[in-house]
Design an enzyme around this catalytic site. Sequence first.
Site, PDB file in Angstrom:
ATOM      1  N   ARG A   1     -11.669  15.135   8.161  1.00  0.00           N
ATOM      2  CA  ARG A   1     -12.476  15.624   7.029  1.00  0.00           C
ATOM      3  C   ARG A   1     -13.874  16.017   7.502  1.00  0.00           C
ATOM      4  O   ARG A   1     -14.464  15.335   8.342  1.00  0.00           O
ATOM      5  CB  ARG A   1     -12.613  14.545   5.952  1.00  0.00           C
ATOM      6  CG  ARG A   1     -11.310  14.179   5.288  1.00  0.00           C
ATOM      7  CD  ARG A   1     -11.564  13.251   4.091  1.00  0.00           C
ATOM      8  NE  ARG A   1     -10.331  12.621   3.674  1.00  0.00           N
ATOM      9  CZ  ARG A   1     -10.136  11.298   3.629  1.00  0.00           C
ATOM     10  NH1 ARG A   1     -11.104  10.458   3.967  1.00  0.00           N
ATOM     11  NH2 ARG A   1      -8.976  10.815   3.233  1.00  0.00           N
TER      12      ARG A   1
ATOM     13  N   ARG B   1      -2.517  -2.024  -3.466  1.00  0.00           N
ATOM     14  CA  ARG B   1      -3.746  -1.274  -3.228  1.00  0.00           C
ATOM     15  C   ARG B   1      -3.692  -0.004  -4.072  1.00  0.00           C
ATOM     16  O   ARG B   1      -2.715   0.741  -4.014  1.00  0.00           O
ATOM     17  CB  ARG B   1      -3.843  -0.901  -1.756  1.00  0.00           C
ATOM     18  CG  ARG B   1      -5.068  -0.088  -1.485  1.00  0.00           C
ATOM     19  CD  ARG B   1      -5.101   0.410  -0.079  1.00  0.00           C
ATOM     20  NE  ARG B   1      -6.362   1.115   0.125  1.00  0.00           N
ATOM     21  CZ  ARG B   1      -6.542   2.026   1.060  1.00  0.00           C
ATOM     22  NH1 ARG B   1      -5.574   2.332   1.883  1.00  0.00           N
ATOM     23  NH2 ARG B   1      -7.698   2.605   1.185  1.00  0.00           N
TER      24      ARG B   1
ATOM     25  N   LEU C   1     -15.926   2.656   9.675  1.00  0.00           N
ATOM     26  CA  LEU C   1     -15.602   3.856  10.456  1.00  0.00           C
ATOM     27  C   LEU C   1     -14.167   3.782  10.952  1.00  0.00           C
ATOM     28  O   LEU C   1     -13.857   3.021  11.878  1.00  0.00           O
ATOM     29  CB  LEU C   1     -16.568   3.969  11.652  1.00  0.00           C
ATOM     30  CG  LEU C   1     -18.062   3.832  11.342  1.00  0.00           C
ATOM     31  CD1 LEU C   1     -18.895   3.900  12.610  1.00  0.00           C
ATOM     32  CD2 LEU C   1     -18.504   4.908  10.352  1.00  0.00           C
ATOM     33  N   GLY C   2     -13.297   4.540  10.316  1.00  0.00           N
ATOM     34  CA  GLY C   2     -11.910   4.651  10.765  1.00  0.00           C
ATOM     35  C   GLY C   2     -11.578   6.128  10.762  1.00  0.00           C
ATOM     36  O   GLY C   2     -12.480   6.966  10.866  1.00  0.00           O
ATOM     37  N   ASN C   3     -10.318   6.450  10.621  1.00  0.00           N
ATOM     38  CA  ASN C   3      -9.952   7.855  10.474  1.00  0.00           C
ATOM     39  C   ASN C   3     -10.626   8.418   9.218  1.00  0.00           C
ATOM     40  O   ASN C   3     -11.170   9.507   9.218  1.00  0.00           O
ATOM     41  CB  ASN C   3      -8.428   7.954  10.407  1.00  0.00           C
ATOM     42  CG  ASN C   3      -7.965   9.355  10.683  1.00  0.00           C
ATOM     43  OD1 ASN C   3      -8.592  10.092  11.450  1.00  0.00           O
ATOM     44  ND2 ASN C   3      -6.893   9.743  10.024  1.00  0.00           N
TER      45      ASN C   3
ATOM     46  N   GLY D   1     -11.458   0.781  12.427  1.00  0.00           N
ATOM     47  CA  GLY D   1     -10.937   0.972  13.792  1.00  0.00           C
ATOM     48  C   GLY D   1     -11.987   1.456  14.781  1.00  0.00           C
ATOM     49  O   GLY D   1     -12.060   0.968  15.917  1.00  0.00           O
TER      50      GLY D   1
ATOM     51  N   ASN E   1       0.884  -1.176   0.000  1.00  0.00           N
ATOM     52  CA  ASN E   1       0.000   0.000   0.000  1.00  0.00           C
ATOM     53  C   ASN E   1       0.918   1.220   0.000  1.00  0.00           C
ATOM     54  O   ASN E   1       1.426   1.629   1.035  1.00  0.00           O
ATOM     55  CB  ASN E   1      -0.883  -0.038   1.253  1.00  0.00           C
ATOM     56  CG  ASN E   1      -1.838   1.140   1.310  1.00  0.00           C
ATOM     57  OD1 ASN E   1      -1.797   2.022   0.446  1.00  0.00           O
ATOM     58  ND2 ASN E   1      -2.680   1.155   2.324  1.00  0.00           N
TER      59      ASN E   1
ATOM     60  N   GLU F   1      -8.368  -5.680   4.643  1.00  0.00           N
ATOM     61  CA  GLU F   1      -8.166  -5.339   3.235  1.00  0.00           C
ATOM     62  C   GLU F   1      -6.945  -6.049   2.657  1.00  0.00           C
ATOM     63  O   GLU F   1      -6.944  -6.428   1.486  1.00  0.00           O
ATOM     64  CB  GLU F   1      -8.029  -3.814   3.095  1.00  0.00           C
ATOM     65  CG  GLU F   1      -9.369  -3.114   3.303  1.00  0.00           C
ATOM     66  CD  GLU F   1      -9.252  -1.661   3.727  1.00  0.00           C
ATOM     67  OE1 GLU F   1      -8.877  -1.402   4.891  1.00  0.00           O
ATOM     68  OE2 GLU F   1      -9.527  -0.781   2.904  1.00  0.00           O
TER      69      GLU F   1
ATOM     70  N   ASP G   1      -8.408  11.573  16.786  1.00  0.00           N
ATOM     71  CA  ASP G   1      -8.385  10.173  17.197  1.00  0.00           C
ATOM     72  C   ASP G   1      -9.544   9.862  18.145  1.00  0.00           C
ATOM     73  O   ASP G   1      -9.675  10.471  19.205  1.00  0.00           O
ATOM     74  CB  ASP G   1      -7.043   9.887  17.887  1.00  0.00           C
ATOM     75  CG  ASP G   1      -6.851   8.412  18.142  1.00  0.00           C
ATOM     76  OD1 ASP G   1      -6.282   7.749  17.262  1.00  0.00           O
ATOM     77  OD2 ASP G   1      -7.299   7.934  19.201  1.00  0.00           O
TER      78      ASP G   1
ATOM     79  N   HIS H   1     -13.184   2.662  -0.087  1.00  0.00           N
ATOM     80  CA  HIS H   1     -13.271   1.560   0.888  1.00  0.00           C
ATOM     81  C   HIS H   1     -13.900   0.299   0.269  1.00  0.00           C
ATOM     82  O   HIS H   1     -14.400  -0.576   0.978  1.00  0.00           O
ATOM     83  CB  HIS H   1     -14.111   1.957   2.129  1.00  0.00           C
ATOM     84  CG  HIS H   1     -13.431   2.965   3.009  1.00  0.00           C
ATOM     85  ND1 HIS H   1     -14.123   3.992   3.615  1.00  0.00           N
ATOM     86  CD2 HIS H   1     -12.151   3.097   3.397  1.00  0.00           C
ATOM     87  CE1 HIS H   1     -13.289   4.730   4.337  1.00  0.00           C
ATOM     88  NE2 HIS H   1     -12.077   4.208   4.212  1.00  0.00           N
TER      89      HIS H   1
END
Length: 396
Positions: free
Chosen positions: A237, A88, A205-207, A327, A9, A382, A279, A177
């Site tokens: 974002r 990726r 739902l992650g960063n 996460g 990646n 992933e 975070d 995603h």
Amino acid sequence: MKDSILVINCGSSSLKFAILANAGQTTLVEGIADRLGSAGSSITFKYEGQKSEIPLTDGSHKNAVSQIKEWLKSHTEIESSLVGIGHRVIHGGETFSESVLIDQNVIDGIEKCAKFAPLHNPAHLKGIEVAFELFPGIPQVAVFDTAFHQTLEPEQYLYPIPMKLYREHHFRKYGFHGTSYRYISQQLAKTVPSSDEQGVLVAHLGNGASVCAINKGKSSDTSMGITPLEGLMMGTRSGSLDPGLISFIRQAEGISAQEALDILNKESGLLGISELSNDCRTLEEAMEKGDEKALLALNMFAARAAKHLASVATTLESIDHLVFTGGIGENSSYLRQVICQHLKALNINIDSTLNTEAPRGESSNITAVHSNTNVWIIPTNEELMIALDTINLIQD
Ligand code: ADP
């Protein structure tokens, strides 16, 4: 067994990698090279529970991949089992609706899509070029974040703007995603085979965060758009907002459109509202100590996630399953609970004990007895999906 796959990646300033064996089920080694392109870059290997860090002399992507090659030379059993490399790739535009073996045509196609992902796609191409150079003869596969959403109908993927802009420039919703959503859809079908014929909502739902509606195994709508900025509020974002706001921000701050977009991409979301952190874990700790801005940020995140879940659900015939992943989705019982509270009108309910006691890192069913929809936590993977696509394509 001779089936190890190197998964890469490659970002503009970092390169994450893993070598998976045993049909992708075993991670032999993984690591990350960061601060690429600047002083002090290094590559970390995590192998047999031990971490080792090697400084990179020139901090280039090539230097990072060379170190992986060097590492393999001193682990010959793994080196000789390497049969493919999976990359990726963030943006496949309308050119790629599935993973592909990389040849010159594919490289040209990824380059063509770079206008929509100007930071990511050129970095992926660099990774691909260097991998071809350093691992000659090993087939390489590209797995696209956008590919799974190529099944969206025009009603969903077109923006209501002049058609000319779509016809001439391909401005439309692409979604991201996708590799995670495809993995979740397959994992759910392993537990509930009928889910392939049903309506599934997934909250990744992650960063970075998005939601997807999967109708009979195919993506029918998703929240991210032509870029990953659309949709949910995320770590940094803003997600969806009135585009008119951009010109107000420009005028008020005396900045360019790009700088205004940078604010929406890098300084907004959980970070912007909490004025503390992007975070989720840090914010939950602050919330528990009474930090009201952290509480507001988390509650806004949940409200917006729920709103987008309800929105994409309009493409389903029934909402049979809701899956939390990423996460935050996998670990935050607080946000799962608040999101589901907002979805009560859709009769989506979770059992609060099952929710708070869900085992970490495992799939679990957290549905309340009176819920119309089954609610699950399924950890995403992933890298495994990329490895499996690579194995499938190099065997054909
Ligand atoms: P990405 O892949 O988009 O960078 P991840 O899927 O790794 O993001 O998710 C990172 C997010 O998950 C962070 O906000 C982090 O705080 C959150 N997270 C991880 N573990 C926990 C936890 N135990 N409780 C709450 N949030 C968590």
